[in-house]
Design a protein around this motif. Structure first.
Motif, PDB file in Angstrom:
ATOM      1  N   ALA A  72       0.637  -1.127  -0.053  1.00  0.00           N
ATOM      2  CA  ALA A  72      -0.027  -0.055  -0.027  1.00  0.00           C
ATOM      3  C   ALA A  72       0.954   1.325   0.060  1.00  0.00           C
ATOM      4  CB  ALA A  72      -1.007   0.042   1.386  1.00  0.00           C
ATOM      5  N   CYS A  73       0.268   2.425  -0.155  1.00  0.00           N
ATOM      6  CA  CYS A  73       0.964   3.435  -0.403  1.00  0.00           C
ATOM      7  C   CYS A  73       0.129   4.743   0.047  1.00  0.00           C
ATOM      8  CB  CYS A  73       1.613   3.862  -1.729  1.00  0.00           C
ATOM      9  SG  CYS A  73       2.648   5.252  -1.951  1.00  0.00           S
ATOM     10  N   VAL A  74       0.801   5.643   0.890  1.00  0.00           N
ATOM     11  CA  VAL A  74       0.011   6.743   1.318  1.00  0.00           C
ATOM     12  C   VAL A  74       0.537   7.844   0.613  1.00  0.00           C
ATOM     13  CG1 VAL A  74      -0.181   8.513   3.337  1.00  0.00           C
ATOM     14  CG2 VAL A  74      -0.316   6.030   3.747  1.00  0.00           C
ATOM     15  N   CYS A  75      -0.218   8.616  -0.286  1.00  0.00           N
ATOM     16  CA  CYS A  75       0.378   9.734  -1.309  1.00  0.00           C
ATOM     17  C   CYS A  75       0.017  11.019  -0.767  1.00  0.00           C
ATOM     18  CB  CYS A  75      -0.051   9.248  -2.565  1.00  0.00           C
ATOM     19  SG  CYS A  75       0.442  10.297  -4.001  1.00  0.00           S
ATOM     20  N   ILE A  76       0.676  11.968  -0.369  1.00  0.00           N
ATOM     21  CA  ILE A  76       0.285  13.180   0.249  1.00  0.00           C
ATOM     22  C   ILE A  76       1.109  14.262  -0.498  1.00  0.00           C
ATOM     23  CG2 ILE A  76       0.416  14.708   2.265  1.00  0.00           C
ATOM     24  CD1 ILE A  76      -1.191  11.840   2.368  1.00  0.00           C
ATOM     25  N   MET A  77       0.417  14.685  -1.563  1.00  0.00           N
ATOM     26  CA  MET A  77       0.955  15.549  -2.708  1.00  0.00           C
ATOM     27  C   MET A  77       0.378  17.063  -2.441  1.00  0.00           C
ATOM     28  SD  MET A  77       3.142  14.103  -4.748  1.00  0.00           S
ATOM     29  CE  MET A  77       3.939  13.400  -3.638  1.00  0.00           C
ATOM     30  N   PRO A  78       1.146  17.829  -3.040  1.00  0.00           N
ATOM     31  CA  PRO A  78       0.518  19.365  -3.344  1.00  0.00           C
ATOM     32  C   PRO A  78      -0.575  19.293  -4.025  1.00  0.00           C
ATOM     33  CG  PRO A  78       3.080  19.280  -3.621  1.00  0.00           C
ATOM     34  CD  PRO A  78       2.445  18.002  -3.554  1.00  0.00           C
ATOM     35  N   ILE A  79      -1.486  20.164  -4.178  1.00  0.00           N
ATOM     36  CA  ILE A  79      -2.861  19.958  -4.728  1.00  0.00           C
ATOM     37  C   ILE A  79      -2.577  19.687  -6.447  1.00  0.00           C
ATOM     38  CG2 ILE A  79      -5.044  21.232  -5.506  1.00  0.00           C
ATOM     39  CD1 ILE A  79      -4.784  22.727  -2.608  1.00  0.00           C
ATOM     40  N   ASP A  80      -1.765  20.409  -6.759  1.00  0.00           N
ATOM     41  CA  ASP A  80      -1.552  20.249  -8.031  1.00  0.00           C
ATOM     42  C   ASP A  80      -1.123  19.241  -8.826  1.00  0.00           C
ATOM     43  OD1 ASP A  80       0.597  21.168  -7.176  1.00  0.00           O
ATOM     44  OD2 ASP A  80       1.238  22.452  -8.864  1.00  0.00           O
ATOM     45  N   HIS A  81      -0.647  18.176  -7.977  1.00  0.00           N
ATOM     46  CA  HIS A  81      -0.004  16.867  -8.232  1.00  0.00           C
ATOM     47  C   HIS A  81      -1.001  15.533  -7.552  1.00  0.00           C
ATOM     48  CE1 HIS A  81       3.714  18.237 -10.052  1.00  0.00           C
ATOM     49  NE2 HIS A  81       3.826  19.145  -9.026  1.00  0.00           N
ATOM     50  N   ILE A  82      -1.981  15.852  -6.897  1.00  0.00           N
ATOM     51  CA  ILE A  82      -3.056  14.982  -6.263  1.00  0.00           C
ATOM     52  C   ILE A  82      -3.577  13.931  -7.465  1.00  0.00           C
ATOM     53  CG2 ILE A  82      -5.085  14.418  -5.161  1.00  0.00           C
ATOM     54  CD1 ILE A  82      -4.481  16.806  -3.528  1.00  0.00           C
ATOM     55  N   VAL A  83      -4.071  14.458  -8.440  1.00  0.00           N
ATOM     56  CA  VAL A  83      -4.639  13.791  -9.528  1.00  0.00           C
ATOM     57  C   VAL A  83      -3.713  12.996 -10.257  1.00  0.00           C
ATOM     58  CG1 VAL A  83      -6.163  13.804 -11.721  1.00  0.00           C
ATOM     59  CG2 VAL A  83      -6.684  15.299  -9.757  1.00  0.00           C
ATOM     60  N   GLU A  84      -2.571  13.385 -10.736  1.00  0.00           N
ATOM     61  CA  GLU A  84      -1.702  12.746 -11.465  1.00  0.00           C
ATOM     62  C   GLU A  84      -1.017  11.646 -10.574  1.00  0.00           C
ATOM     63  OE1 GLU A  84       3.080  13.440 -12.594  1.00  0.00           O
ATOM     64  OE2 GLU A  84       2.106  15.356 -11.832  1.00  0.00           O
ATOM     65  N   LYS A  85      -0.510  11.792  -9.590  1.00  0.00           N
ATOM     66  CA  LYS A  85      -0.061  10.695  -8.703  1.00  0.00           C
ATOM     67  C   LYS A  85      -1.227   9.505  -8.031  1.00  0.00           C
ATOM     68  CE  LYS A  85       4.114  12.101  -9.180  1.00  0.00           C
ATOM     69  NZ  LYS A  85       4.987  11.392 -10.009  1.00  0.00           N
ATOM     70  N   GLY A  86      -2.223  10.255  -7.943  1.00  0.00           N
ATOM     71  CA  GLY A  86      -3.557   9.397  -7.665  1.00  0.00           C
ATOM     72  C   GLY A  86      -3.914   8.307  -8.647  1.00  0.00           C
ATOM     73  N   ILE A  87      -3.988   8.763  -9.987  1.00  0.00           N
ATOM     74  CA  ILE A  87      -4.046   8.045 -11.230  1.00  0.00           C
ATOM     75  C   ILE A  87      -2.969   6.847 -11.188  1.00  0.00           C
ATOM     76  CG2 ILE A  87      -4.331   8.081 -13.662  1.00  0.00           C
ATOM     77  CD1 ILE A  87      -5.923  10.637 -13.225  1.00  0.00           C
ATOM     78  N   PHE A 282      -7.685   2.347   7.398  1.00  0.00           N
ATOM     79  CA  PHE A 282      -7.059   1.722   6.300  1.00  0.00           C
ATOM     80  C   PHE A 282      -6.446   0.476   6.631  1.00  0.00           C
ATOM     81  CE2 PHE A 282      -3.013   2.211   3.391  1.00  0.00           C
ATOM     82  CZ  PHE A 282      -3.662   2.155   2.360  1.00  0.00           C
ATOM     83  N   VAL A 283      -5.356   0.244   7.574  1.00  0.00           N
ATOM     84  CA  VAL A 283      -4.818  -0.869   7.706  1.00  0.00           C
ATOM     85  C   VAL A 283      -5.999  -1.997   8.197  1.00  0.00           C
ATOM     86  CG1 VAL A 283      -3.422  -2.284   9.608  1.00  0.00           C
ATOM     87  CG2 VAL A 283      -2.719  -0.016   8.985  1.00  0.00           C
ATOM     88  N   SER A 284      -7.027  -1.817   8.519  1.00  0.00           N
ATOM     89  CA  SER A 284      -7.989  -2.811   9.002  1.00  0.00           C
ATOM     90  C   SER A 284      -8.647  -3.162   7.866  1.00  0.00           C
ATOM     91  CB  SER A 284      -9.160  -2.303   9.872  1.00  0.00           C
ATOM     92  OG  SER A 284     -10.290  -3.231   9.929  1.00  0.00           O
ATOM     93  N   ALA A 285      -8.888  -2.480   6.739  1.00  0.00           N
ATOM     94  CA  ALA A 285      -9.668  -2.659   5.328  1.00  0.00           C
ATOM     95  C   ALA A 285      -8.489  -3.598   4.500  1.00  0.00           C
ATOM     96  CB  ALA A 285      -9.764  -1.444   4.662  1.00  0.00           C
ATOM     97  N   LEU A 286      -7.144  -3.191   4.741  1.00  0.00           N
ATOM     98  CA  LEU A 286      -5.982  -3.830   3.879  1.00  0.00           C
ATOM     99  C   LEU A 286      -6.102  -5.297   4.391  1.00  0.00           C
ATOM    100  CD1 LEU A 286      -3.288  -1.438   3.792  1.00  0.00           C
ATOM    101  CD2 LEU A 286      -4.575  -2.039   1.747  1.00  0.00           C
ATOM    102  N   ARG A 287      -6.019  -5.573   5.696  1.00  0.00           N
ATOM    103  CA  ARG A 287      -6.044  -6.758   6.367  1.00  0.00           C
ATOM    104  C   ARG A 287      -7.026  -7.838   5.954  1.00  0.00           C
ATOM    105  NH1 ARG A 287      -2.442  -7.379  10.780  1.00  0.00           N
ATOM    106  NH2 ARG A 287      -3.859  -8.725  11.674  1.00  0.00           N
ATOM    107  N   THR A 288      -8.448  -7.256   5.705  1.00  0.00           N
ATOM    108  CA  THR A 288      -9.633  -7.738   5.646  1.00  0.00           C
ATOM    109  C   THR A 288      -9.826  -7.845   4.052  1.00  0.00           C
ATOM    110  OG1 THR A 288     -10.890  -5.969   6.273  1.00  0.00           O
ATOM    111  CG2 THR A 288     -10.586  -7.581   7.857  1.00  0.00           C
ATOM    112  N   GLY A 289      -9.210  -7.148   3.247  1.00  0.00           N
ATOM    113  CA  GLY A 289      -9.471  -7.413   1.798  1.00  0.00           C
ATOM    114  C   GLY A 289     -10.617  -6.500   1.559  1.00  0.00           C
ATOM    115  N   ARG A 290     -10.993  -5.600   2.390  1.00  0.00           N
ATOM    116  CA  ARG A 290     -12.340  -4.908   1.755  1.00  0.00           C
ATOM    117  C   ARG A 290     -11.974  -3.331   1.334  1.00  0.00           C
ATOM    118  NH1 ARG A 290     -13.068  -0.978   5.798  1.00  0.00           N
ATOM    119  NH2 ARG A 290     -12.471  -1.539   8.039  1.00  0.00           N
TER     120      ARG A 290
END
Length: 327
Positions: A72-87, A282-290
């Protein structure tokens, strides 16, 4: 063990993401591994590793993801890069956390939402108000005593005169109101401005269940606070929360104050503002696959309303500038 990487090592990432991730790792040995930290500034990424326990340093996200293959990855970008990196993350099918406000234009946000729907990649939007302990205590009360007839939220800031405040920061309060009360049927905005002073906003709300409310956005008021109030038949609840040191809760029912609480100022900020509880989800969801909560689709209506408010203000200003009466 879930291997988590982080992209973006700025101040917000430190306090709202790295600190609660490190706390979770310390309190749940063997549950997660803080695999790598990535930032264009290698010094900042190195400091993340030393301070929070991330194991390796990178300055290129793709290189990090290819080399480390995190879960998993936590992505904390400046606003003008959120969409690019999120995609990029969504198209890699890599479970991820994406920051609000999801993008610098509604068209970009809709594009991000479309990629999320197409890929079905597990992801969550970081909107910590939905995880704040006091707000959730009141939300539970409202289920017991009945829906509020009127709600009010006030967001106070100091020297925040940026033009994008209504959609980049005020989205926090509007999204919290949707979370607490329900979907918004209609809204109207009044701008308070005199001479060269920064814009303040009064947003009237009508909710689909018939309730009404108001959000006061006062970004240059000389302090930092958020407050939320809920009024109903025989009850009232008030919370001071959000950014800032104030953390109080009071609940009245039939003339009696039935509950009150205040946070210890020595309690870590990430436990008070919902950031740690966000990591737990977030971790709970990753552990249970939801699918983690909340996904982009859940936050999209908040973004649409905030950009609609910004557009209406811009159009009214243009009409006044051209000498035409505003509606």
């Amino acid at each position: 063990m879930i291997r988590i990487a982080i992209v973006g090592c700025g101040e917000h990432s430190r306090s709202s993401h790295a600190a609660p991730l490190a706390r979770y790792a310390a309190q749940h040995p063997g549950a997660i591994e803080l695999t790598a930290a990535c930032d264009l500034d290698v010094t900042r990424a190195s400091d993340f590793c030393q301070t929070f326990g991330f194991q390796r340093v990178y300055t290129d996200m793709n290189q990090m993801l290819t080399s480390e293959k995190p879960d998993a990855c936590v992505c904390i970008m400046p606003i003008d890069h959120i969409v690019e990196k999120g995609i990029e993350l969504l198209e890699r099918r890599l479970p991820c956390v994406i920051e609000k406000p999801l993008g610098s234009s509604l068209a970009d946000i809709e594009k991000l939402a479309c990629v999320a729907r197409d890929t079905q990649t597990p992801h969550m939007v970081s909107v910590n108000r939905r995880f704040m302990p006091y707000l959730n205590r009141v939300r539970s009360w409202l289920r017991e005593v009945g829906p509020p007839r009127y709600v009010r939220a006030t967001q106070v800031r100091h020297a925040r005169d940026e033009d994008d405040f209504i959609w980049s920061t005020a989205i926090h309060v509007l999204d919290a109101m949707r979370y607490m009360v329900g979907e918004i049927k209609s809204f109207a905005t009044q701008v308070i401005q005199s001479n060269s002073a920064a814009k303040w906003y009064l947003i009237s709300l009508q909710f689909e269940d018939g309730g009404n409310g108001c959000i006061e956005i006062l970004p240059t008021s000389g302090m930092v606070e958020e407050s939320y109030e809920f009024f109903g038949e025989g009850f009232r609840a008030r919370i001071t929360a959000g950014s800032g040191t104030q953390r109080t809760l009071e609940f009245w029912h039939d003339k009696e104050r039935v509950d009150a609480d205040s946070a210890d100022e020595n309690e870590p900020e990430d436990l008070r503002n919902g950031s740690y509880q966000e990591v737990e989800e977030f971790v709970s969801a990753l552990r249970t696959g939801r699918q983690p909560y909340p996904p982009i689709e859940e936050i999209l209506p908040s973004a649409r309303i905030c950009f609609a408010i910004a557009d209406s203000i811009r159009n009214s200003s243009q009409l006044r500038k051209n000498g035409a009466p505003s509606k």
